[in-house]
Motif scaffolding. Sequence first.
Motif, PDB file in Angstrom:
ATOM      1  N   ASN A 166      51.716  18.766   6.009  1.00  0.00           N
ATOM      2  CA  ASN A 166      52.233  18.898   7.361  1.00  0.00           C
ATOM      3  C   ASN A 166      51.997  17.667   8.234  1.00  0.00           C
ATOM      4  O   ASN A 166      50.940  17.035   8.180  1.00  0.00           O
ATOM      5  CB  ASN A 166      51.642  20.145   8.023  1.00  0.00           C
ATOM      6  CG  ASN A 166      52.087  21.405   7.292  1.00  0.00           C
ATOM      7  OD1 ASN A 166      53.187  21.473   6.752  1.00  0.00           O
ATOM      8  ND2 ASN A 166      51.216  22.403   7.254  1.00  0.00           N
ATOM      9  N   TYR A 167      53.001  17.400   9.048  1.00  0.00           N
ATOM     10  CA  TYR A 167      53.023  16.234   9.931  1.00  0.00           C
ATOM     11  C   TYR A 167      51.826  16.240  10.879  1.00  0.00           C
ATOM     12  O   TYR A 167      51.471  17.259  11.479  1.00  0.00           O
ATOM     13  CB  TYR A 167      54.329  16.254  10.727  1.00  0.00           C
ATOM     14  CG  TYR A 167      54.475  15.124  11.709  1.00  0.00           C
ATOM     15  CD1 TYR A 167      54.821  13.844  11.274  1.00  0.00           C
ATOM     16  CD2 TYR A 167      54.286  15.332  13.075  1.00  0.00           C
ATOM     17  CE1 TYR A 167      54.962  12.799  12.166  1.00  0.00           C
ATOM     18  CE2 TYR A 167      54.432  14.298  13.978  1.00  0.00           C
ATOM     19  CZ  TYR A 167      54.760  13.030  13.517  1.00  0.00           C
ATOM     20  OH  TYR A 167      54.907  12.003  14.409  1.00  0.00           O
ATOM     21  N   ALA A 168      51.210  15.062  10.993  1.00  0.00           N
ATOM     22  CA  ALA A 168      50.093  14.808  11.910  1.00  0.00           C
ATOM     23  C   ALA A 168      48.827  15.556  11.539  1.00  0.00           C
ATOM     24  O   ALA A 168      47.893  15.647  12.343  1.00  0.00           O
ATOM     25  CB  ALA A 168      50.470  15.110  13.360  1.00  0.00           C
ATOM     26  N   ASP A 169      48.741  16.074  10.328  1.00  0.00           N
ATOM     27  CA  ASP A 169      47.503  16.683   9.855  1.00  0.00           C
ATOM     28  C   ASP A 169      46.521  15.569   9.485  1.00  0.00           C
ATOM     29  O   ASP A 169      46.911  14.412   9.277  1.00  0.00           O
ATOM     30  CB  ASP A 169      47.801  17.572   8.650  1.00  0.00           C
ATOM     31  CG  ASP A 169      46.615  18.432   8.258  1.00  0.00           C
ATOM     32  OD1 ASP A 169      45.756  18.688   9.125  1.00  0.00           O
ATOM     33  OD2 ASP A 169      46.549  18.840   7.087  1.00  0.00           O
ATOM     34  N   THR A 170      45.246  15.923   9.379  1.00  0.00           N
ATOM     35  CA  THR A 170      44.217  14.929   9.062  1.00  0.00           C
ATOM     36  C   THR A 170      43.549  15.185   7.720  1.00  0.00           C
ATOM     37  O   THR A 170      42.560  14.541   7.389  1.00  0.00           O
ATOM     38  CB  THR A 170      43.137  14.898  10.159  1.00  0.00           C
ATOM     39  OG1 THR A 170      42.556  16.204  10.281  1.00  0.00           O
ATOM     40  CG2 THR A 170      43.726  14.482  11.497  1.00  0.00           C
ATOM     41  N   SER A 171      44.072  16.133   6.952  1.00  0.00           N
ATOM     42  CA  SER A 171      43.433  16.466   5.682  1.00  0.00           C
ATOM     43  C   SER A 171      44.264  15.961   4.511  1.00  0.00           C
ATOM     44  O   SER A 171      45.418  15.561   4.653  1.00  0.00           O
ATOM     45  CB  SER A 171      43.228  17.976   5.572  1.00  0.00           C
ATOM     46  OG  SER A 171      44.457  18.672   5.692  1.00  0.00           O
ATOM     47  N   THR A 172      43.664  16.005   3.326  1.00  0.00           N
ATOM     48  CA  THR A 172      44.334  15.570   2.111  1.00  0.00           C
ATOM     49  C   THR A 172      43.780  16.363   0.935  1.00  0.00           C
ATOM     50  O   THR A 172      42.795  17.106   1.076  1.00  0.00           O
ATOM     51  CB  THR A 172      44.128  14.059   1.888  1.00  0.00           C
ATOM     52  OG1 THR A 172      44.960  13.623   0.822  1.00  0.00           O
ATOM     53  CG2 THR A 172      42.673  13.757   1.555  1.00  0.00           C
ATOM     54  N   ARG A 173      44.392  16.222  -0.230  1.00  0.00           N
ATOM     55  CA  ARG A 173      43.852  16.849  -1.430  1.00  0.00           C
ATOM     56  C   ARG A 173      42.571  16.117  -1.838  1.00  0.00           C
ATOM     57  O   ARG A 173      42.480  14.888  -1.721  1.00  0.00           O
ATOM     58  CB  ARG A 173      44.850  16.784  -2.583  1.00  0.00           C
ATOM     59  CG  ARG A 173      46.146  17.525  -2.343  1.00  0.00           C
ATOM     60  CD  ARG A 173      46.977  17.581  -3.643  1.00  0.00           C
ATOM     61  NE  ARG A 173      48.355  17.957  -3.336  1.00  0.00           N
ATOM     62  CZ  ARG A 173      49.371  17.108  -3.246  1.00  0.00           C
ATOM     63  NH1 ARG A 173      49.154  15.817  -3.445  1.00  0.00           N
ATOM     64  NH2 ARG A 173      50.579  17.530  -2.967  1.00  0.00           N
ATOM     65  N   PRO A 174      41.602  16.843  -2.360  1.00  0.00           N
ATOM     66  CA  PRO A 174      40.366  16.172  -2.816  1.00  0.00           C
ATOM     67  C   PRO A 174      40.623  15.405  -4.113  1.00  0.00           C
ATOM     68  O   PRO A 174      41.554  15.712  -4.857  1.00  0.00           O
ATOM     69  CB  PRO A 174      39.401  17.343  -3.047  1.00  0.00           C
ATOM     70  CG  PRO A 174      40.301  18.483  -3.421  1.00  0.00           C
ATOM     71  CD  PRO A 174      41.550  18.297  -2.575  1.00  0.00           C
ATOM     72  N   GLU A 175      39.803  14.431  -4.368  1.00  0.00           N
ATOM     73  CA  GLU A 175      39.915  13.699  -5.628  1.00  0.00           C
ATOM     74  C   GLU A 175      39.431  14.570  -6.784  1.00  0.00           C
ATOM     75  O   GLU A 175      38.536  15.400  -6.626  1.00  0.00           O
ATOM     76  CB  GLU A 175      39.088  12.408  -5.561  1.00  0.00           C
ATOM     77  CG  GLU A 175      39.610  11.398  -4.539  1.00  0.00           C
ATOM     78  CD  GLU A 175      38.794  10.119  -4.548  1.00  0.00           C
ATOM     79  OE1 GLU A 175      37.887  10.000  -5.401  1.00  0.00           O
ATOM     80  OE2 GLU A 175      39.072   9.245  -3.705  1.00  0.00           O
ATOM     81  N   GLY A 176      40.042  14.377  -7.924  1.00  0.00           N
ATOM     82  CA  GLY A 176      39.558  15.049  -9.129  1.00  0.00           C
ATOM     83  C   GLY A 176      40.042  16.466  -9.333  1.00  0.00           C
ATOM     84  O   GLY A 176      39.518  17.171 -10.207  1.00  0.00           O
ATOM     85  N   SER A 177      41.043  16.922  -8.560  1.00  0.00           N
ATOM     86  CA  SER A 177      41.574  18.268  -8.783  1.00  0.00           C
ATOM     87  C   SER A 177      42.245  18.344 -10.153  1.00  0.00           C
ATOM     88  O   SER A 177      43.036  17.470 -10.515  1.00  0.00           O
ATOM     89  CB  SER A 177      42.597  18.623  -7.704  1.00  0.00           C
ATOM     90  OG  SER A 177      41.956  18.953  -6.493  1.00  0.00           O
ATOM     91  N   ASP A 178      41.951  19.393 -10.888  1.00  0.00           N
ATOM     92  CA  ASP A 178      42.561  19.616 -12.195  1.00  0.00           C
ATOM     93  C   ASP A 178      43.585  20.737 -12.051  1.00  0.00           C
ATOM     94  O   ASP A 178      43.329  21.883 -12.399  1.00  0.00           O
ATOM     95  CB  ASP A 178      41.491  19.968 -13.226  1.00  0.00           C
ATOM     96  CG  ASP A 178      42.075  20.146 -14.634  1.00  0.00           C
ATOM     97  OD1 ASP A 178      43.282  19.890 -14.813  1.00  0.00           O
ATOM     98  OD2 ASP A 178      41.315  20.566 -15.534  1.00  0.00           O
TER      99      ASP A 178
END
Length: 500
Positions: free
Chosen positions: A273-285
């Motif tokens: 979503n636009y202007a959000d501040t989060s992301t997927r974590p590294e290492g997701s399987d």
Amino acid sequence: AAPAAAASRGGRGGGRGGRLRWLAGDHHIHTQFSPDGMYRVDDQVRNGTRFGLDWMVITDHGNENHSRIGVEKVNPEIRAARETYDETLVFQGLEWNIPAAEHGTVFVHPGADEVRVLKQFETDYDGSVNGASGNSPANEALAIAGLDFLAEQVRRRTVRDALMLANHPARQGVDSPHEIRAWRDAQPRIAVGFEGAPGHQAAGIPAPHGQGSGRGYYTGSPGPNSFPGYPAESYRTWGGFDWMTATVGGLWDSLLAEGKPWWITANSDSHVNYADTSTRPEGSDFDGNGFHGDPVYAGSGLNLGAGDFWPGQYSRTHVGAHDFSYAAVMDGIRAGRIWVDHGGLIAGLDAQLRGGGRSVTLGDTLLVRRGTRVELKIKIALAAIPNWANFVPRLARVDVIRGAVTGAAADRDTFHAPDTRVVKSWEVNETSGTVTFTYDLGRVSEPAYVRLRGTDGRRSQPGLNGSDVDPAGPALDVEGDADPWEDLWFYSNPIWVLPE
């Protein structure tokens, strides 16, 4: 007159608007259980509730991984959201890769067998899972078999109800007119409509404040599976709406002119979503687990490159329901008691077709004696509070679109309704409160339908079928310069009149 009777059978009798609860919702939402999604179910439902939604459908992408483990694993999250947000109805569904076509929302009434039915449906009838994406009669038949399967589950009472709505139907040009007609005619209580406006609307925000793409990611061109009759303009949105809906006298109207129900919706298609501040974590399987890890704070500022809004933040589908329940929302969708808007352009809509001492609302059919005078009464509550872009939208114009019911199409691939046009427009001078309008259909002797459209008036152009059909319709959205907040529209589903 016979074709119009089909429209009557498609509804449940909307009655006067005062007997309905208009519940805002979104039937196309992704979570961390989609390979290109990110958010928890709780994140989407919490924010959808914050943005004023009453119902939502979680629709993670159909694929082998989802059919293997994703359907089961997302279900506890959905059940938890139902308990936590008891003021919001949360359906479980999936985004179906329709064999030989594009995508579609499939969802069922909550119950003990919701997972089992969705899992079997996806395993047996998903185009991606079954290698059935390309154009062929066999793949088209598989799509019909999938709809038949859903209908059989309802007939057996394995699930209480099931619905299918086609998603972003013109984006790739692979939903041919005959396929849409085939879905509708095979199972008219299951396949009930398509997205009048796609999600991904934030993709049109110009750079540097957005990614400067096309609204809905409608930026493509014909491919090997595209229907060859579609024009180049069909691969773009018009005022944020799909070409099939936005063109007066176009494909949607050609379906309505048959006198058979086919409804439009609008939604977010929320992934990131636009202007959000989060992301997927590294290492997701994702392949191993069936989901991405929970999103984390990115620490890199606002994500202005995302193309989606939160559910309810921009697009809303308003359903006229007789009570606050899962069954009532599904009944309202099936009956076509729906109007949609972008950016909170209006706060409410009540449309009543009246004649012969009777009155019906969106999606229904008014049955009158031949020669009865019929009028359309419209009441619109204007926006009174700022939307989520922090301005109060202003409605500038309302249009009535009228079409003749001419019967089943001889050419199943037609997408023209030459007897449909804008027949009345009103300029709106008020900026607050409620406005009312009346359109006199005259003494009706032939079956017809009317539908509504409204705009903030910022961007318009003559419709594709000429200014005598649509003098000031939505404008073609230009890739890189299509700010969704600067171009707001609402649309209603039709009301039929059938003189006997």
